[in-house]
Enzyme design. Structure first.
Site, PDB file in Angstrom:
ATOM      1  N   VAL A   1      42.856  22.777  15.249  1.00  0.00           N
ATOM      2  CA  VAL A   1      43.658  23.164  14.072  1.00  0.00           C
ATOM      3  C   VAL A   1      43.764  21.979  13.110  1.00  0.00           C
ATOM      4  O   VAL A   1      44.642  21.960  12.257  1.00  0.00           O
ATOM      5  CB  VAL A   1      45.083  23.672  14.431  1.00  0.00           C
ATOM      6  CG1 VAL A   1      45.060  25.040  15.049  1.00  0.00           C
ATOM      7  CG2 VAL A   1      45.827  22.689  15.287  1.00  0.00           C
ATOM      8  N   ALA A   2      42.860  20.992  13.263  1.00  0.00           N
ATOM      9  CA  ALA A   2      42.925  19.809  12.383  1.00  0.00           C
ATOM     10  C   ALA A   2      42.076  20.045  11.134  1.00  0.00           C
ATOM     11  O   ALA A   2      42.573  20.579  10.126  1.00  0.00           O
ATOM     12  CB  ALA A   2      42.472  18.570  13.144  1.00  0.00           C
ATOM     13  N   ARG A   3      40.817  19.700  11.211  1.00  0.00           N
ATOM     14  CA  ARG A   3      39.878  19.945  10.115  1.00  0.00           C
ATOM     15  C   ARG A   3      38.515  20.283  10.707  1.00  0.00           C
ATOM     16  O   ARG A   3      38.098  19.658  11.693  1.00  0.00           O
ATOM     17  CB  ARG A   3      39.724  18.696   9.218  1.00  0.00           C
ATOM     18  CG  ARG A   3      40.863  18.521   8.229  1.00  0.00           C
ATOM     19  CD  ARG A   3      40.849  19.632   7.164  1.00  0.00           C
ATOM     20  NE  ARG A   3      41.950  19.524   6.232  1.00  0.00           N
ATOM     21  CZ  ARG A   3      43.133  20.116   6.356  1.00  0.00           C
ATOM     22  NH1 ARG A   3      43.397  20.868   7.419  1.00  0.00           N
ATOM     23  NH2 ARG A   3      44.055  19.981   5.431  1.00  0.00           N
TER      24      ARG A   3
ATOM     25  N   GLU B   1      34.914  26.049   4.109  1.00  0.00           N
ATOM     26  CA  GLU B   1      35.899  27.133   4.101  1.00  0.00           C
ATOM     27  C   GLU B   1      35.818  27.892   2.790  1.00  0.00           C
ATOM     28  O   GLU B   1      35.914  27.269   1.729  1.00  0.00           O
ATOM     29  CB  GLU B   1      37.300  26.568   4.316  1.00  0.00           C
ATOM     30  CG  GLU B   1      37.449  26.001   5.724  1.00  0.00           C
ATOM     31  CD  GLU B   1      38.876  25.589   6.081  1.00  0.00           C
ATOM     32  OE1 GLU B   1      39.779  25.708   5.233  1.00  0.00           O
ATOM     33  OE2 GLU B   1      39.085  25.168   7.214  1.00  0.00           O
TER      34      GLU B   1
ATOM     35  N   HIS C   1      42.074  29.356   8.862  1.00  0.00           N
ATOM     36  CA  HIS C   1      42.942  28.259   8.438  1.00  0.00           C
ATOM     37  C   HIS C   1      44.386  28.748   8.245  1.00  0.00           C
ATOM     38  O   HIS C   1      44.944  28.706   7.143  1.00  0.00           O
ATOM     39  CB  HIS C   1      42.416  27.618   7.144  1.00  0.00           C
ATOM     40  CG  HIS C   1      42.929  26.225   6.923  1.00  0.00           C
ATOM     41  ND1 HIS C   1      42.213  25.264   6.254  1.00  0.00           N
ATOM     42  CD2 HIS C   1      44.092  25.634   7.290  1.00  0.00           C
ATOM     43  CE1 HIS C   1      42.915  24.132   6.213  1.00  0.00           C
ATOM     44  NE2 HIS C   1      44.059  24.340   6.831  1.00  0.00           N
ATOM     45  N   LEU C   2      44.948  29.197   9.357  1.00  0.00           N
ATOM     46  CA  LEU C   2      46.298  29.786   9.312  1.00  0.00           C
ATOM     47  C   LEU C   2      47.373  28.861   9.864  1.00  0.00           C
ATOM     48  O   LEU C   2      48.536  29.252   9.969  1.00  0.00           O
ATOM     49  CB  LEU C   2      46.315  31.091  10.132  1.00  0.00           C
ATOM     50  CG  LEU C   2      45.543  32.271   9.563  1.00  0.00           C
ATOM     51  CD1 LEU C   2      45.668  33.485  10.497  1.00  0.00           C
ATOM     52  CD2 LEU C   2      46.057  32.636   8.175  1.00  0.00           C
TER      53      LEU C   2
ATOM     54  N   ALA D   1      49.213  26.464   8.927  1.00  0.00           N
ATOM     55  CA  ALA D   1      50.455  26.215   8.187  1.00  0.00           C
ATOM     56  C   ALA D   1      51.069  27.507   7.669  1.00  0.00           C
ATOM     57  O   ALA D   1      52.092  27.485   6.988  1.00  0.00           O
ATOM     58  CB  ALA D   1      50.168  25.283   7.012  1.00  0.00           C
TER      59      ALA D   1
HETATM   60  N1  LIG Z   1      45.328  24.044  10.391  1.00  0.00           N
HETATM   61  C1  LIG Z   1      46.321  23.790   9.576  1.00  0.00           C
HETATM   62  O1  LIG Z   1      46.752  24.621   8.809  1.00  0.00           O
HETATM   63  C2  LIG Z   1      46.939  22.432   9.620  1.00  0.00           C
HETATM   64  C3  LIG Z   1      48.312  22.296   9.418  1.00  0.00           C
HETATM   65  C4  LIG Z   1      48.871  21.017   9.434  1.00  0.00           C
HETATM   66  C5  LIG Z   1      48.049  19.922   9.659  1.00  0.00           C
HETATM   67  N2  LIG Z   1      46.721  20.119   9.792  1.00  0.00           N
HETATM   68  C6  LIG Z   1      45.846  18.982  10.002  1.00  0.00           C
HETATM   69  O2  LIG Z   1      46.159  18.338  11.214  1.00  0.00           O
HETATM   70  C7  LIG Z   1      45.856  16.968  11.137  1.00  0.00           C
HETATM   71  C8  LIG Z   1      47.007  16.149  11.666  1.00  0.00           C
HETATM   72  O3  LIG Z   1      48.169  16.364  10.917  1.00  0.00           O
HETATM   73  P1  LIG Z   1      49.469  15.491  11.242  1.00  0.00           P
HETATM   74  O4  LIG Z   1      50.538  15.983  10.337  1.00  0.00           O
HETATM   75  O5  LIG Z   1      49.715  15.451  12.689  1.00  0.00           O
HETATM   76  O6  LIG Z   1      48.984  14.071  10.754  1.00  0.00           O
HETATM   77  P2  LIG Z   1      49.439  12.672  11.300  1.00  0.00           P
HETATM   78  O7  LIG Z   1      48.999  11.687  10.308  1.00  0.00           O
HETATM   79  O8  LIG Z   1      50.884  12.700  11.664  1.00  0.00           O
HETATM   80  O9  LIG Z   1      48.608  12.483  12.645  1.00  0.00           O
HETATM   81  C9  LIG Z   1      47.242  12.195  12.665  1.00  0.00           C
HETATM   82  C10 LIG Z   1      46.995  11.262  13.808  1.00  0.00           C
HETATM   83  O10 LIG Z   1      45.592  11.089  13.950  1.00  0.00           O
HETATM   84  C11 LIG Z   1      45.396   9.771  14.393  1.00  0.00           C
HETATM   85  N3  LIG Z   1      44.018   9.344  14.214  1.00  0.00           N
HETATM   86  C12 LIG Z   1      43.441   8.751  13.132  1.00  0.00           C
HETATM   87  N4  LIG Z   1      42.155   8.464  13.401  1.00  0.00           N
HETATM   88  C13 LIG Z   1      41.917   8.890  14.669  1.00  0.00           C
HETATM   89  C14 LIG Z   1      40.777   8.883  15.511  1.00  0.00           C
HETATM   90  N5  LIG Z   1      39.614   8.355  15.099  1.00  0.00           N
HETATM   91  N6  LIG Z   1      40.893   9.407  16.735  1.00  0.00           N
HETATM   92  C15 LIG Z   1      42.055   9.927  17.162  1.00  0.00           C
HETATM   93  N7  LIG Z   1      43.176   9.960  16.415  1.00  0.00           N
HETATM   94  C16 LIG Z   1      43.102   9.456  15.186  1.00  0.00           C
HETATM   95  C17 LIG Z   1      46.387   8.982  13.582  1.00  0.00           C
HETATM   96  O11 LIG Z   1      46.639   7.729  14.185  1.00  0.00           O
HETATM   97  C18 LIG Z   1      47.585   9.880  13.588  1.00  0.00           C
HETATM   98  O12 LIG Z   1      48.478   9.550  14.633  1.00  0.00           O
HETATM   99  C19 LIG Z   1      45.509  16.729   9.672  1.00  0.00           C
HETATM  100  O13 LIG Z   1      44.116  16.754   9.499  1.00  0.00           O
HETATM  101  C20 LIG Z   1      46.078  17.894   8.970  1.00  0.00           C
HETATM  102  O14 LIG Z   1      45.460  18.183   7.776  1.00  0.00           O
HETATM  103  C21 LIG Z   1      46.155  21.339   9.792  1.00  0.00           C
HETATM  104  O1  LIG Z   2      46.669  20.057   6.016  1.00  0.00           O
HETATM  105  C1  LIG Z   2      47.458  20.997   5.994  1.00  0.00           C
HETATM  106  O2  LIG Z   2      48.637  20.868   5.649  1.00  0.00           O
HETATM  107  C2  LIG Z   2      47.004  22.314   6.467  1.00  0.00           C
HETATM  108  O3  LIG Z   2      45.647  22.325   6.701  1.00  0.00           O
HETATM  109  C3  LIG Z   2      47.468  23.457   5.643  1.00  0.00           C
HETATM  110  O4  LIG Z   2      46.561  23.814   4.649  1.00  0.00           O
HETATM  111  P1  LIG Z   2      46.931  25.026   3.675  1.00  0.00           P
HETATM  112  O5  LIG Z   2      48.028  24.558   2.812  1.00  0.00           O
HETATM  113  O6  LIG Z   2      45.685  25.305   2.890  1.00  0.00           O
HETATM  114  O7  LIG Z   2      47.341  26.156   4.532  1.00  0.00           O
END
Ligand SMILES: NC(=O)c1ccc[n+]([C@@H]2O[C@H](COP(=O)([O-])OP(=O)(O)OC[C@H]3O[C@@H](n4cnc5c(N)ncnc54)[C@H](O)[C@@H]3O)[C@@H](O)[C@H]2O)c1
Ligand SMILES: O=C(O)[C@H](O)COP(=O)(O)O
Length: 579
Positions: free
Chosen positions: A266-268, A297, A317-318, A320
């Protein structure tokens, strides 16, 4: 004898502060919407209603979803801020198309990989995000995918909807007692960890930057990536997409994981090499995957290596996308964007140093001084570039003084008259570097109760339009703040006392009776009022500098006449546009 007339910098005066507005100059160091009118904020993706309502109180809101890149470029030229989610690509072309109007990009979410941060910084555009409001939603979606994948929920659902009652194909795997390896132990990763522990899983994590103590506090063991790869039954990915994490999960990594492990992302999308994952699934090295995010995407369905596989659970990409998270994200980002438009330094700034509110408050009176000194010093340089300058802070605070805001404002003064770029805290250091200017900072012990008793600037050049400003091979100015007003207190090696605002006439002379009156008469002939005058001299009858604050700039002819007066060595008129 030298004579120079420096023209008014119309661009600067057009956005100049009033005397009473000086307090807000620091704020406007970061961003500035046109004063007096409501800023226009373009919202290019669906934002929670609470945020839109809040935004409407302070801005004209243009909510235009699904814009083409061309439409986006046309709209940003009319917008002070842009709010996006992950689908809008805020590219260099977008920043350039805004022609400096765009002051803030607000990312309504965490990941800012869809925003060209380098271009934003170069264009002086502040980027803010909403780093906390969707954390729980993303973690819950990670857990939803973990459970759905382990128990084949999506596949069984699809099968029933096709009229089948198949209780053998969709036998799942238990979670309790299994090891979940979290890769990226930040906000989302740690919330997934808590929830996975609640499901009876053992949780391990890899994050090169996370604190082992924080991990330990929630019962998670941080370990090297290879150890995680060898031990995990489930991998849950939560690192940002960076050059260092792009395709981190590739053939080599899949070869190292425990055979039959499962993966949730759920990261990227870009942190997994999708073709490599498909190969690992084919080989049974990975037995299942659950993916919310995709390299492109939306992904290209036809021939996509993963989307159509029965062993991959897909969501668009759900992470959030809960009602609650979207409302909270909208409020978090609107707060950050509005604050930024009002000139407040944002805690959510992604491409600018954070200056805490208390630091900002105490530095506020010195911001105009910093900019004024920078502008005055550069006005005194001759043709051609210089490479070295230093900023001197006289402070009782010693090396603890946070100088970033002051340095940025000195650079704003130095650079802004010579570039079309808006110089601010976001891009000041970068623009100076691009111009080949090295900035040294020197702290000297200061007196008094204020954070600064004075500031100085030295430009290492003898190429000057006013040789009276030279001291030890450098153009050298000092200033301080008196009753909230920036004052020039030293020019070259001469002490003066003249407000650093409005128009200034600098004269180098041999000290003698009658010269002050002669200069005043010349100015009076042009009906020019002197507001301040200060004469600094090395001794009676010796070299001196006269600094006159004047209500309006004299003509070149008058400055020329002054420079020819008996005893005057050089005269320089410059417009110090603080107002
Ligand atoms: N799918 C979605 O809708 C959704 C929603 C929210 C966040 N995200 C994604 O999730 C990810 C994390 O969000 P977050 O709020 O926890 O961010 P965050 O910054 O709090 O956490 C990211 C972590 O990744 C670590 N990191 C950096 N490089 C790394 C590596 N090479 N190996 C392992 N860890 C590493 C960092 O040290 C940090 O602790 C982001 O990419 C964000 O966009 C996706
Ligand atoms: O990085 C984020 O915050 C999530 O991937 C959410 O993306 P969105 O706003 O397009 O749902």
């Amino acid at each position: 004898m030298q004579l120079h007339q420096l023209g008014r910098n119309a661009q600067l005066s057009a956005r100049g502060a009033t005397r009473s507005g000086r307090v807000s100059r620091a704020a406007r160091t970061v961003v500035r919407a046109d004063a007096g009118s409501k800023p226009t904020v373009l919202v290019s993706e669906k934002l929670g209603a609470a945020g839109i309502d809040m935004l409407k109180k302070t801005a004209n809101v243009d909510a235009s979803y699904g814009l083409s890149p061309e439409e986006l470029k046309a709209k940003v030229a009319l917008s002070d801020a842009l709010i996006v989610r992950s689908a809008t690509k805020v590219t260099r072309e977008v920043f350039e198309a805004s022609k400096g109007r765009l002051k803030v990009v607000g990312r309504a979410g965490v990941g800012i990989d869809n925003v060209d941060l380098v271009a934003a910084t170069e264009c002086g555009c502040l980027v803010v995000n909403a780093p906390t409001a969707n954390t729980i939603a993303a973690a819950e979606h990670g857990i939803a995918l973990l459970c759905a994948m382990a128990r084949n929920v999506a596949q069984a659902d699809a099968s029933m909807k096709m009229g089948k009652w198949d209780r053998n194909t969709y036998v799942g795997t238990s979670l309790t007692g299994k090891t979940v390896a979290i890769i990226g132990f930040g906000k989302v990763g740690s919330e997934v960890a808590r929830r996975a522990k609640g499901l009876g899983c053992k949780v391990i994590a890899y994050d090169p930057f996370a604190s082992a103590e924080m991990a330990k506090a929630i019962g998670v063991t941080l370990m090297p990536l290879d150890d995680c790869l060898a031990q995990g039954d489930f991998f849950s990915l939560h690192m940002p997409l960076l050059p260092t994490t792009k395709n981190l999960f590739n053939d080599e990594v899949f070869a190292k994981i425990k055979k039959g492990a499962r993966i949730i992302n759920v990261a990227r999308g870009g942190v997994i090499d999708e073709a490599a994952l498909a190969r690992a699934l084919d080989a049974g090295q990975v037995s299942q995957a659950a993916l919310d995010v995709w390299a492109d995407e939306p992904p290209k369905w036809e021939g996509h290596p993963l989307v159509n596989r029965p062993d991959v659970v897909c969501t668009p990409h759900l992470g959030a996308s809960t009602t609650e998270a979207q409302e909270d994200v909208a409020i978090e980002i609107v707060d950050a964007v509005v604050d930024a438009l009002m000139g407040k330094l944002s805690a959510n700034a992604v491409n600018a140093p954070m200056v805490p509110a208390e630091v900002l408050k105490e530095l506020q009176p010195f911001i105009a001084l910093a900019e004024g000194l920078g502008k005055a010093a550069v006005s005194l340089t001759g043709e051609g570039a210089f490479t070295d300058m230093s900023v001197i802070y006289q402070t009782p605070r010693g090396d603890d003084l946070d100088t970033r805001l002051l340095r940025a404002n000195v650079l704003k003064g130095v650079l802004e008259g010579t570039t079309t770029a808006m110089v601010n805290l976001v891009n000041a250091d970068l623009l100076a570097k691009k111009r080949g200017i090295n900035v040294a900072e020197v702290t000297e012990s200061g007196t008094g109760n204020d954070v600064l008793s004075g500031m100085g600037i030295k430009i290492q050049t003898t190429n000057t339009k006013f040789s009276g400003a030279l001291d030890k091979g450098a153009i050298s100015l000092q200033g301080s703040v008196r009753n909230g007003i920036p004052f020039l207190t030293r020019i070259g090696s001469f002490d003066v006392e003249v407000a650093l605002e409005g128009s200034l006439l600098l004269i180098r002379q041999i000290d003698q009776p009658g010269l002050v009156a002669a200069v005043a008469t010349k100015l009076a002939n042009e009906k020019i009022n002197i507001s301040f005058m200060s004469v600094g001299r090395t001794g009676a009858g010796q070299e001196a500098i006269m600094a006159c604050g004047i209500d309006s700039p004299p003509s070149a002819a008058t400055v020329s006449e002054i420079s020819k007066l008996n005893g005057i060595q050089e005269a320089l008129m410059f417009i110090e546009t603080q107002n």
